[in-house]
Design a protein around this motif. Structure first.
Motif, PDB file in Angstrom:
ATOM      1  N   GLU A 103      29.339  62.919 -23.734  1.00  0.00           N
ATOM      2  CA  GLU A 103      29.575  63.293 -22.609  1.00  0.00           C
ATOM      3  C   GLU A 103      29.171  64.419 -22.472  1.00  0.00           C
ATOM      4  O   GLU A 103      29.197  64.423 -20.561  1.00  0.00           O
ATOM      5  CB  GLU A 103      31.030  63.792 -22.011  1.00  0.00           C
ATOM      6  N   ARG A 106      32.881  56.524 -18.476  1.00  0.00           N
ATOM      7  CA  ARG A 106      31.962  57.558 -18.729  1.00  0.00           C
ATOM      8  C   ARG A 106      30.565  57.583 -18.339  1.00  0.00           C
ATOM      9  O   ARG A 106      29.882  58.533 -18.618  1.00  0.00           O
ATOM     10  CB  ARG A 106      32.838  57.750 -20.556  1.00  0.00           C
ATOM     11  N   LEU A 153      27.486  60.842 -16.908  1.00  0.00           N
ATOM     12  CA  LEU A 153      26.823  60.881 -18.667  1.00  0.00           C
ATOM     13  C   LEU A 153      25.318  60.953 -17.458  1.00  0.00           C
ATOM     14  O   LEU A 153      24.959  62.406 -17.430  1.00  0.00           O
ATOM     15  CB  LEU A 153      26.763  60.630 -19.792  1.00  0.00           C
TER      16      LEU A 153
END
Length: 209
Positions: free
Chosen positions: A32, A54, A58
């Motif tokens: 991340e 996520r 990113l």
């Protein structure tokens, strides 16, 4: 070439100026915080290979990174407003290093479960990440990301894949389902091609080859 493992199947490949992240899934951690990525490659749509929660952050941290994925994942990413280029077997892309695409389908989990798309990536002509498939490239592979354990495989299949590809170095991936993966690693070392180097990379660690 420098390889950094972020648990399970997530690998950062650094080759010259290229920084290529493969399969940032929900079993993986640490990716991340990465910056200066040139590309993100996704082999298939399963959550342990692409974490839709996520991934947007990113991409935001890496605005210059191109995203490439199989057709099924590309559709899923588009639905989540993530720009992605679809790749298929036989494609070649330049992300600061050459990436060749192989394979079309995920391995069969069970006849009652539909088979989804899956592609493998040969990065820089050296490191091959197959995703969830034992489709081997029709070229020499120096460094192989070797799936260790999954609902779709048994160890004899992994060993035959390892023997067929016959890499100089094998790096176990896809091991997060195991409490004791060392037993599998031992079988790979004993039954793999003669002279092969098995490199186990701990989470967050790197190896330069």
């Amino acid at each position: 070439m420098k390889l950094t493992k972020f648990e399970h199947s997530c690998v950062l490949v650094e080759d010259g100026a290229a920084r290529v992240l493969i399969d940032p899934g929900n079993f993986s951690h640490g990716f991340e915080a990465l910056t200066d990525l040139t590309a993100v490659l996704v082999t298939h749509q399963h959550p342990d290979h692409v974490d839709l929660e996520r991934l947007p952050a990113l991409i935001e941290r890496n605005p210059d990174a191109s995203v490439y994925a199989d057709p099924g994942t590309a559709e899923l990413l588009a639905e989540n407003h993530i720009t992605c280029t679809t790749v298929r077997s036989g494609d070649r892309v330049d992300v600061g290093t050459r990436v060749d695409v192989y394979g079309e389908q995920h391995a069969v989990i069970h006849p009652d479960i539909p088979v989804i798309a899956n592609v493998g990536y040969l990065v820089g002509g050296r490191f091959f990440h197959p995703g969830d498939s034992f489709t081997a490239p029709d070229t020499d592979v120096e460094i192989l990301g070797l799936p260790t354990a999954a609902p779709w495989q048994k160890i004899s299949e992994a060993i035959e894949f390892l023997r067929g590809v016959a890499p100089a170095t094998a790096i176990p991936i896809h091991q997060a389902l195991l409490a004791k993966p060392e037993m599998y690693y031992g079988h790979f070392q004993r039954l793999g091609p003669q002279g092969m180097d098995l490199r186990v990379i701990a989470a967050g660690e790197s190896v330069t080859l």
